[in-house]
Design an enzyme around this catalytic site. Structure first.
Site, PDB file in Angstrom:
ATOM      1  N   GLY A 163     -12.455   1.389  -7.436  1.00  6.03           N
ATOM      2  CA  GLY A 163     -11.249   2.122  -7.087  1.00  6.03           C
ATOM      3  C   GLY A 163     -11.546   3.505  -6.557  1.00  6.03           C
ATOM      4  O   GLY A 163     -11.837   3.690  -5.369  1.00  6.03           O
ATOM      5  N   ASN A 177      -3.337  10.014 -10.324  1.00  3.33           N
ATOM      6  CA  ASN A 177      -2.319   9.632  -9.342  1.00  3.33           C
ATOM      7  C   ASN A 177      -0.983   9.331  -9.997  1.00  3.33           C
ATOM      8  O   ASN A 177      -0.911   8.877 -11.135  1.00  3.33           O
ATOM      9  CB  ASN A 177      -2.781   8.417  -8.522  1.00  3.33           C
ATOM     10  CG  ASN A 177      -2.383   7.098  -9.170  1.00  3.33           C
ATOM     11  OD1 ASN A 177      -1.266   6.611  -8.984  1.00  3.33           O
ATOM     12  ND2 ASN A 177      -3.289   6.537  -9.957  1.00  3.33           N
ATOM     13  N   GLY A 232       3.515   6.016  -7.561  1.00  2.00           N
ATOM     14  CA  GLY A 232       4.875   5.518  -7.813  1.00  2.00           C
ATOM     15  C   GLY A 232       5.209   4.249  -7.049  1.00  2.00           C
ATOM     16  O   GLY A 232       6.325   4.098  -6.550  1.00  2.00           O
ATOM     17  N   LEU A 233       4.216   3.351  -6.925  1.00  2.00           N
ATOM     18  CA  LEU A 233       4.445   2.048  -6.291  1.00  2.00           C
ATOM     19  C   LEU A 233       4.855   2.153  -4.829  1.00  2.00           C
ATOM     20  O   LEU A 233       5.565   1.290  -4.318  1.00  2.00           O
ATOM     21  CB  LEU A 233       5.522   1.262  -7.048  1.00  2.00           C
ATOM     22  CG  LEU A 233       5.161   0.849  -8.459  1.00  2.00           C
ATOM     23  CD1 LEU A 233       6.387   0.380  -9.198  1.00  2.00           C
ATOM     24  CD2 LEU A 233       4.137  -0.253  -8.417  1.00  2.00           C
ATOM     25  N   GLY A 261     -13.044   0.389 -13.550  1.00  4.46           N
ATOM     26  CA  GLY A 261     -12.946   1.692 -14.216  1.00  4.46           C
ATOM     27  C   GLY A 261     -14.248   2.459 -14.073  1.00  4.46           C
ATOM     28  O   GLY A 261     -15.221   2.155 -14.743  1.00  4.46           O
ATOM     29  N   CYS A 314       1.285  -0.654 -14.146  1.00  5.71           N
ATOM     30  CA  CYS A 314       1.474   0.582 -13.382  1.00  5.71           C
ATOM     31  C   CYS A 314       1.943   1.682 -14.313  1.00  5.71           C
ATOM     32  O   CYS A 314       2.940   1.533 -15.010  1.00  5.71           O
ATOM     33  CB  CYS A 314       2.488   0.410 -12.262  1.00  5.71           C
ATOM     34  SG  CYS A 314       2.784   1.996 -11.443  1.00  5.71           S
ATOM     35  N   ASN A 358      -6.349  -0.887 -15.699  1.00  9.18           N
ATOM     36  CA  ASN A 358      -5.667   0.028 -14.789  1.00  9.18           C
ATOM     37  C   ASN A 358      -5.964   1.467 -15.242  1.00  9.18           C
ATOM     38  O   ASN A 358      -6.688   1.686 -16.210  1.00  9.18           O
ATOM     39  CB  ASN A 358      -4.156  -0.254 -14.817  1.00  9.18           C
ATOM     40  CG  ASN A 358      -3.477   0.103 -13.485  1.00  9.18           C
ATOM     41  OD1 ASN A 358      -3.776   1.132 -12.890  1.00  9.18           O
ATOM     42  ND2 ASN A 358      -2.565  -0.742 -13.047  1.00  9.18           N
ATOM     43  N   LYS A 372      -3.005  -3.025  -2.086  1.00 10.55           N
ATOM     44  CA  LYS A 372      -2.221  -2.096  -2.918  1.00 10.55           C
ATOM     45  C   LYS A 372      -1.097  -2.933  -3.536  1.00 10.55           C
ATOM     46  O   LYS A 372      -0.597  -3.866  -2.895  1.00 10.55           O
ATOM     47  CB  LYS A 372      -1.653  -0.990  -2.010  1.00 10.55           C
ATOM     48  CG  LYS A 372      -0.457  -0.231  -2.559  1.00 10.55           C
ATOM     49  CD  LYS A 372      -0.881   0.882  -3.483  1.00 10.55           C
ATOM     50  CE  LYS A 372       0.306   1.566  -4.147  1.00 10.55           C
ATOM     51  NZ  LYS A 372       0.112   1.838  -5.568  1.00 10.55           N
ATOM     52  N   ASN A 377       0.377  -7.192 -11.440  1.00 10.27           N
ATOM     53  CA  ASN A 377       0.122  -5.863 -11.996  1.00 10.27           C
ATOM     54  C   ASN A 377       1.127  -5.573 -13.109  1.00 10.27           C
ATOM     55  O   ASN A 377       2.289  -5.262 -12.839  1.00 10.27           O
ATOM     56  CB  ASN A 377       0.224  -4.825 -10.878  1.00 10.27           C
ATOM     57  CG  ASN A 377      -0.100  -3.429 -11.365  1.00 10.27           C
ATOM     58  OD1 ASN A 377      -0.326  -3.211 -12.558  1.00 10.27           O
ATOM     59  ND2 ASN A 377      -0.117  -2.470 -10.453  1.00 10.27           N
TER      60      ASN A 377
HETATM   61  O1  RRO Z   1       1.486   3.143  -7.434  1.00 14.54           O
HETATM   62  C1  RRO Z   1       1.046   3.683  -8.468  1.00 14.54           C
HETATM   63  O2  RRO Z   1       1.476   4.785  -8.885  1.00 14.54           O
HETATM   64  C2  RRO Z   1       0.009   3.053  -9.296  1.00 14.54           C
HETATM   65  C3  RRO Z   1      -0.044   1.704  -9.591  1.00 14.54           C
HETATM   66 BR1  RRO Z   1       1.164   0.479  -8.883  1.00 14.54          BR
HETATM   67  C4  RRO Z   1      -1.030   1.212 -10.467  1.00 14.54           C
HETATM   68  O3  RRO Z   1      -1.129   0.028 -10.801  1.00 14.54           O
HETATM   69  N1  RRO Z   1      -1.898   2.099 -10.994  1.00 14.54           N
HETATM   70  C5  RRO Z   1      -1.858   3.395 -10.693  1.00 14.54           C
HETATM   71  O4  RRO Z   1      -2.693   4.175 -11.211  1.00 14.54           O
HETATM   72  N2  RRO Z   1      -0.903   3.870  -9.844  1.00 14.54           N
END
Ligand code: RRO
Length: 287
Positions: A272, A75, A78-79, A250, A133, A196, A51, A130
């Site tokens: 994913g 999703n 939020g990291l 994807g 995000c 992404n 992650k 990354n």
């Molecule tokens: O953590 C996230 O909300 C998130 C990340 Br870092 C990302 O690279 N891609 C995504 O769909 N969610």
């Protein structure tokens, strides 16, 4: 006609790393804890991708922040992550049976330097930077600015002792892709990961937003984005002309999906949303 075939035990070279099957996990909430990373390590996934993590632990967004259906995912995690020390420790005892890939996010340049120096002295084999995000509310993903991509790659490739790859967001035109593609070629990168999640999507479930953060807006993944992922692999591949390997991601659920990605120019793929829906046994079937 589908051209790609693969056999088990074949070696696929992606820049400086080798894998023995085409499919590895994508960075995501299924790769956030020590237990999860251990299970990926023991699975048939061709590599272990964490992650995305930052220097310090980050609580992420309020829950529910993920929503999965058969054909798509949404999703706004939020990291959320346990921080660099946690991830470095999590993989410290893994043997080198497959590449260990650290997906990194940095909030600012100084923090980023510290993060890289920690990862330089870790068991990780490669960095996946990354730049895409979708869920930082105040900021557009860095990948949308060719200048920002150029700046961050200058710093990262200089400081990193590990090969560096970069994960980019979906774009909306060939012209945008070509601009970013040209920037990538100016740096000593191992490969590029495309794509992404699609940054702004929402799902109404039983009359209300399926996820809580950001007014229900989050990144869209899963089968719905496969045509977008495929187009990115195709257009980047035409632009990069074999000078930089591509890892496609994807909406991949089946071997046929993998074949489509490989035929359009990917060297390997990441899985994913399908992990969330089918578990890690999907790698036994795909690889
Ligand atoms: O953590 C996230 O909300 C998130 C990340 Br870092 C990302 O690279 N891609 C995504 O769909 N969610």
């Amino acid at each position: 006609m589908l051209l790609s075939i693969w056999m088990s035990n074949q070696t696929i070279t992606i820049g400086k790393i080798s894998i023995n099957a085409p499919a590895m996990n994508a960075a995501g909430p299924w790769a956030a804890t020590k237990k999860q990373l251990e299970l990926i390590y023991k699975s048939q996934s061709a590599a272990v991708v964490t992650k995305s993590f930052s220097l310090k632990p980050n609580p992420g967004n309020p829950k529910p922040n993920t929503y999965f259906e058969k054909d798509f995912s949404l999703n706004s995690v939020g990291l959320e992550n346990n921080g660099a020390d946690y991830f470095i420790d999590a993989v410290s005892n893994f043997k080198k049976t497959k590449p260990l890939i650290a997906s990194l996010v940095g909030f600012e340049t100084n923090e980023f330097k510290e993060l890289l120096s920690k990862v330089n002295n870790s068991n990780f084999d490669l960095i996946e930077l990354n730049l895409s995000c979708p869920n930082v509310k105040s900021e557009e993903p860095l990948g949308y600015s060719p200048q920002a991509v150029d700046d961050i790659l200058k710093i990262t490739t200089k400081l990193s002792k590990k090969p560096v790859s970069v994960k980019l967001p979906p774009y909306y035109s060939r012209q945008q892709i070509n601009k970013v593609g040209t920037v990538l070629l100016n740096h000593n990168l191992n490969h590029v990961v495309l794509i992404n999640t699609l940054p702004i999507a929402t799902v109404v479930n039983k009359g209300k937003a399926a996820i809580t953060p950001n007014d229900g807006i989050g990144g869209l993944g899963g089968r719905y984005i496969k045509p977008i992922g495929l187009a990115h692999v195709k257009i980047f591949s035409e632009h990069l002309k074999g000078k930089l390997p591509i890892v496609g991601v994807g909406g991949i659920n089946t071997k046929k999906d993998i074949t489509e990605y490989l035929d359009l120019g990917a060297s390997a793929v990441q899985i994913g949303s399908a992990i969330e829906n089918q578990g890690l046994k999907i790698f036994t079937e795909l690889n």
